[in-house]
Scaffold this active site. Structure first.
Site, mmCIF file in Angstrom:
data_model
loop_
_atom_site.group_PDB
_atom_site.id
_atom_site.type_symbol
_atom_site.label_atom_id
_atom_site.label_comp_id
_atom_site.label_asym_id
_atom_site.label_seq_id
_atom_site.Cartn_x
_atom_site.Cartn_y
_atom_site.Cartn_z
ATOM 1 N N CYS A 128 -69.074 -1.863 -7.959
ATOM 2 C CA CYS A 128 -68.380 -2.096 -6.691
ATOM 3 C C CYS A 128 -67.486 -0.899 -6.405
ATOM 4 O O CYS A 128 -66.609 -0.559 -7.209
ATOM 5 C CB CYS A 128 -67.556 -3.381 -6.778
ATOM 6 S SG CYS A 128 -66.550 -3.688 -5.314
ATOM 7 N N ASP A 186 0.824 -1.211 0.000
ATOM 8 C CA ASP A 186 0.000 0.000 0.000
ATOM 9 C C ASP A 186 0.858 1.262 0.000
ATOM 10 O O ASP A 186 0.516 2.260 -0.635
ATOM 11 C CB ASP A 186 -0.915 0.004 1.232
ATOM 12 C CG ASP A 186 -2.024 -1.036 1.127
ATOM 13 O OD1 ASP A 186 -2.675 -1.287 2.155
ATOM 14 O OD2 ASP A 186 -2.208 -1.588 0.028
ATOM 15 N N LYS A 230 -26.518 -13.355 -5.575
ATOM 16 C CA LYS A 230 -27.352 -12.162 -5.729
ATOM 17 C C LYS A 230 -26.956 -11.179 -4.629
ATOM 18 O O LYS A 230 -27.366 -11.312 -3.476
ATOM 19 C CB LYS A 230 -28.838 -12.503 -5.628
ATOM 20 C CG LYS A 230 -29.742 -11.313 -5.906
ATOM 21 C CD LYS A 230 -31.198 -11.720 -5.893
ATOM 22 C CE LYS A 230 -32.071 -10.512 -6.249
ATOM 23 N NZ LYS A 230 -31.917 -9.395 -5.313
ATOM 24 N N CYS A 269 -65.267 -10.447 -7.414
ATOM 25 C CA CYS A 269 -66.557 -9.776 -7.268
ATOM 26 C C CYS A 269 -67.064 -9.458 -8.672
ATOM 27 O O CYS A 269 -66.341 -8.878 -9.487
ATOM 28 C CB CYS A 269 -66.399 -8.496 -6.449
ATOM 29 S SG CYS A 269 -67.779 -7.345 -6.597
ATOM 30 N N CYS A 329 -69.606 -9.823 -2.017
ATOM 31 C CA CYS A 329 -68.476 -8.904 -1.907
ATOM 32 C C CYS A 329 -68.552 -8.107 -0.607
ATOM 33 O O CYS A 329 -69.607 -7.530 -0.289
ATOM 34 C CB CYS A 329 -68.477 -7.954 -3.107
ATOM 35 S SG CYS A 329 -67.250 -6.636 -3.006
ATOM 36 N N GLU A 363 -24.011 -4.296 -9.633
ATOM 37 C CA GLU A 363 -24.500 -3.963 -8.288
ATOM 38 C C GLU A 363 -23.425 -3.200 -7.514
ATOM 39 O O GLU A 363 -22.250 -3.605 -7.504
ATOM 40 C CB GLU A 363 -24.841 -5.250 -7.537
ATOM 41 C CG GLU A 363 -25.753 -5.064 -6.347
ATOM 42 C CD GLU A 363 -27.221 -5.089 -6.752
ATOM 43 O OE1 GLU A 363 -27.494 -5.098 -7.961
ATOM 44 O OE2 GLU A 363 -28.079 -5.097 -5.847
ATOM 45 N N ARG A 421 -30.902 2.221 -11.236
ATOM 46 C CA ARG A 421 -31.961 1.509 -11.956
ATOM 47 C C ARG A 421 -33.266 2.309 -11.953
ATOM 48 O O ARG A 421 -33.990 2.344 -12.924
ATOM 49 C CB ARG A 421 -32.199 0.145 -11.308
ATOM 50 C CG ARG A 421 -33.340 -0.647 -11.945
ATOM 51 C CD ARG A 421 -33.566 -1.964 -11.191
ATOM 52 N NE ARG A 421 -34.647 -2.706 -11.796
ATOM 53 C CZ ARG A 421 -35.929 -2.526 -11.533
ATOM 54 N NH1 ARG A 421 -36.305 -1.613 -10.657
ATOM 55 N NH2 ARG A 421 -36.876 -3.250 -12.120
ATOM 56 N N SER A 477 -36.509 -6.213 -13.568
ATOM 57 C CA SER A 477 -36.318 -6.990 -12.351
ATOM 58 C C SER A 477 -36.366 -8.476 -12.718
ATOM 59 O O SER A 477 -36.647 -8.841 -13.854
ATOM 60 C CB SER A 477 -37.411 -6.653 -11.342
ATOM 61 O OG SER A 477 -38.686 -6.861 -11.920
ATOM 62 N N LYS A 517 -34.059 -17.308 -4.112
ATOM 63 C CA LYS A 517 -33.851 -16.637 -2.835
ATOM 64 C C LYS A 517 -33.597 -17.631 -1.705
ATOM 65 O O LYS A 517 -34.141 -18.742 -1.682
ATOM 66 C CB LYS A 517 -35.099 -15.793 -2.498
ATOM 67 C CG LYS A 517 -35.371 -14.652 -3.465
ATOM 68 C CD LYS A 517 -34.277 -13.612 -3.413
ATOM 69 C CE LYS A 517 -34.660 -12.345 -4.139
ATOM 70 N NZ LYS A 517 -35.663 -11.543 -3.451
#
Length: 788
Positions: free
Chosen positions: A454, A32, A125, A448, A418, A183, A146, A81, A324
């Site tokens: 409605c 470094d 991910k 419904c 309903c 990412e 995004r 997505s 996931k």
């Protein structure tokens, strides 16, 4: 070159290489202290010779003064997505859908197998923020978030401060225009260091690395971003112009690595669902040992041609999914199940829970999806249930703890009427279309039947109609719509255009000025584009992109509303099920009444015109025969029929001897064809399809419109800066409709540049090359003249 120029060039090259070795290869070659010495030497030389400073220098990562606000960036290729898989079954279903979608493109397997395995790329991910990096001629010129997938925030100055993002690509061979997607994240060690520093300074600490990364990247002062330990990992691409990438997802990422872009060290190429699951299990077992947070793994079909064949569904690709990891779970009590009514009339059960902390969030409600899910769980009110945040976002009920079921537990029953309007609640039916037949089964959704009678459906339909991506009626928020509906002032979207000053001014929250502003906003929405109007109607499964496609391709509301399902499937990314939803919507008498009311109340659609030239004469006889879904008659057989008989009438009239003489057309196919056209309804429908193709100009005998005949054919235009009267997407579509190609960079071959406020390097280059430049006002005038 002077000695200073030579030394500066040498230092920049050395530091870029050392950055690459450290951040990408994880193999530093100098300590470094030596890196710091070289860096300081370059800083000193650039201070002594400011005329030699360059934006791609390693010293120029920290920006200048804090920005007042972020500019918007229109993604020319939407940042979509991913769909999610939460179980092994979900994973196998994904692989099955991929193989079914590829069909004959997938090579045959061995004698006892079910077809060759698909090759997939696998990678973790990352739990961070998706960004887009635009490189022109190898130099980083723009960074963007995004956003909503179509529009993001310009964060160029901030991404330049991230140490492992190359300001200039290494090597050569990259396209002149290359949009890299990936990412931005923060390692666990970096996150701990950031919070420790914040605590020492008495400032706010972050809840988790993901929030820290997102907050750091959206700083208006890039110097703050530079002080945060952010990292970048590339996983894909968007725009690619004037150059090519590999035809393999895996190889493209290897190219990125050669050009100095960091990719995941866990990237792997595997074959088949079994290998996908093994990768998932391996990463899952090592999840806590990784230096960064992940919430699953991502699988992508490796072959880009196969990706194109599979296409997209709504806002996600069919060729990729995120698998996931199980989320954090807790136990709580189900206090009750209530039923909500949505915009389409779907009656959905919602679990009311004793509040419980799950993954740092207090959860008191959870989705139950539908009554089939309630039955699958065996759920009863009063049960102890296990809750998890599916995908770390949406709380859901995972299972029931049966041994804790109390004696007073009661069953969950769908209401017969309903809960909002009292109309009947009916179970939906599913129609599955196969070769020559359709089977009907019970669906999982209850609806419904009250439609706009409605109040819940009416309010939700009008809220959607007025939303930003639909007719964008400023000031007409959810609460106001609900108030207008409850006061019986709105019964359908058409009633918006009959509202009077006297009806509104007396309502809660309204005075004279706010009333006039609302009425003015409603009046200004009377001239929507065809695409916005189609989206605003709320057709099931028709999102913003599909609405734009329908408007651009078919050109008029009349053609869209009349289009038969099989005709709609000639449009890219419109499958048969979506096509049936569109056709059924416009065939419904109530929907016809609402549309007629809107037009009668002064709604005037803009940007209507002819069928887009791209789709003129796009149908073939073979494709029409294939779309009829006749048993045993696939694409190859349909092509042979078309070549042999030449017309639909001749195919329908073909006798047994005619079909027997057709080469490689087997007896099963011949019998199925004769059986199909022996049904008068099939004959009539096939003739109806052909008549519509002729009427629309899509028939194989229709006149093929050449793009060269359009006024801007052969011309290349560039859009830059912010347009105020229309979006960049709208401007691009109008130019393309006139035959122009819309490019992302300016060159000597550019015909014209449209420059709005905030135009930068593209405008400067246009002026340098003497390319004509129009402001937005002149551009709109020219569009009107070309259309006139």
């Amino acid at each position: 070159m002077s000695s200073a120029e030579l030394r500066i060039a040498a230092l920049r090259e050395q530091l870029a290489q050392h950055n690459h070795n450290y951040y990408v290869l994880d193999a530093p070659t100098i300590p470094d202290a030596e890196y710091d010495r070289l860096f300081r030497e370059l800083q000193a030389l650039e201070q002594q010779h400011p005329e030699l400073r360059s934006n791609d220098s390693p010293t120029q990562r920290v920006g200048g003064e804090a920005l007042k606000a972020f500019a918007q960036v229109q993604h020319e290729v939407p940042m979509l997505s991913l769909g999610n898989a939460f179980s092994d079954d979900d994973l196998h279903d994904f692989d099955r859908r991929v193989r079914e979608g590829l069909g004959d493109l997938l090579p045959a397997g061995d004698l006892f197998g079910g077809g060759a395995a698909v090759s997939y790329t696998c990678e973790p991910k990352l739990d961070g923020l998706a960004v887009s990096l635009l490189y022109e001629n190898g130099v980083l010129v723009r960074g963007a978030t995004r956003g909503d997938g179509s529009t993001g925030e310009d964060i160029t100055l901030n991404v330049r401060t991230i140490s492992n993002i190359p300001l200039k690509l290494h090597g050569d061979g990259w396209p002149q225009i290359l949009e890299v997607r990936g990412e931005v994240f923060m390692s666990r060690a970096g996150f701990a260091e950031l919070n420790a520093r914040a605590m020492a300074e008495g400032s706010k600490v972050f809840a988790n690395p993901r929030n820290a990364a997102a907050g750091s990247l959206r700083q208006l002062d890039s110097k703050i971003t530079a002080s945060r330990p952010l990292e970048f990992c590339a996983y894909g691409f968007g725009r690619v112009e004037q150059g090519e990438l590999s035809d393999s997802q895996f190889q493209i990422l290897q190219q990125f690595k050669q050009w100095g872009l960091p990719i995941s060290p866990e990237l792997k190429l595997v074959q088949g669902a079994k290998a996908l699951l093994a990768y998932y299990q391996d990463i899952g077992a090592r999840r806590d040992q990784l230096s960064y947070d992940i919430d699953g793994v991502v699988y992508k079909v490796d072959d880009l041609a196969w990706q194109a064949e599979l296409g997209f569904r709504a806002r996600e690709p069919r060729w990729a999914t995120a698998h996931k990891f199980p989320a954090q779970e807790e136990i709580t009590t189900l206090l009750d199940v209530e039923f909500q009514v949505g915009r389409t009339g779907a009656v959905t059960p919602v679990a009311r829970l004793a509040p419980v902390q799950v993954a740092g969030v207090t959860v008191s409600n959870a989705t139950l999806h539908n009554m089939d899910e309630v039955a699958r769980l065996g759920l009863m009110v009063g049960d102890s249930v296990i809750i998890r945040r599916a995908g770390d976002v949406i709380p859901q009920v995972v299972s029931v703890v049966l041994e804790r079921r109390p004696e007073h537990a009661r069953a969950v029953e769908i209401p017969h009427s309903c809960p909002v309007c009292g109309s009947a609640v009916e179970r939906t039916q599913l129609v599955k279309r196969g070769k020559g037949k359709a089977s009907v089964s019970e669906g999982s959704v209850y609806r419904c039947v009250g439609r706009l009678a409605c109040q819940a459906q009416r309010a939700q339909a009008i809220i959607h109609f007025a939303s930003r991506k639909a007719l964008d009626i400023d000031g007409l928020g959810d609460k106001i719509v609900e108030q207008l509906v409850s006061q019986a002032l709105l019964h359908s979207p058409a009633d918006l255009y009959q509202l009077s000053f006297e009806q509104i001014v007396g309502l809660e929250g309204f005075a004279e000025l706010s009333t006039r502003n609302l009425l003015q906003a409603i009046a200004e929405s009377r001239t929507p584009s065809l695409a916005r109007f189609i989206y605003a109607l709320g057709i099931p499964d028709v999102g913003e992109e599909t609405a734009k496609l329908l408007a651009r391709a078919l050109g008029s509301l009349e053609r869209v509303s009349q289009a038969l399902p099989e005709v709609l499937t000639y449009l890219p990314d419109v499958g048969l099920e979506v096509a049936h939803e569109i056709h059924s919507f416009f065939a419904d008498a109530h929907n016809q009444q609402v549309i007629a009311g809107l037009l009668a109340n002064g709604v005037q659609l803009q940007e209507e015109g002819e069928l887009h030239a791209e789709f003129s004469a796009c149908a073939t006889l073979a494709s029409l025969l294939e779309k009829l879904n006749i048993a045993h008659v696939a694409a190859t057989g349909a092509q042979r029929l078309a070549e042999r008989f030449g017309s639909l009438e001749a195919v329908m009239a073909a006798d047994w001897l005619d079909l027997r003489s057709l080469e490689r057309f087997n007896e099963k196919a011949a019998q199925a064809l004769r059986d199909y056209f022996a049904v008068p309804a099939h004959v009539a429908y096939a003739q109806q399809l052909e008549a519509q193709l002729l009427a629309f100009g899509m028939h194989w005998n229709s006149e093929r419109k050449q793009l060269s005949g359009l006024p801007l054919a052969g011309q290349t235009w560039v859009l830059t800066g912010t347009l105020e009267a229309m979006t960049r997407d709208d401007a691009k579509q109008q130019l393309e409709a006139l035959g122009a190609k819309v490019a992302g960079s300016v060159s000597a071959k550019t015909h014209c540049v449209v420059a709005g406020p905030g135009a930068g390097s593209k405008l400067a280059k246009a002026q340098q090359l003497n390319v004509p430049v129009l402001d937005e006002s002149a551009f709109i005038q020219q569009l009107a003249a070309l259309k006139g």
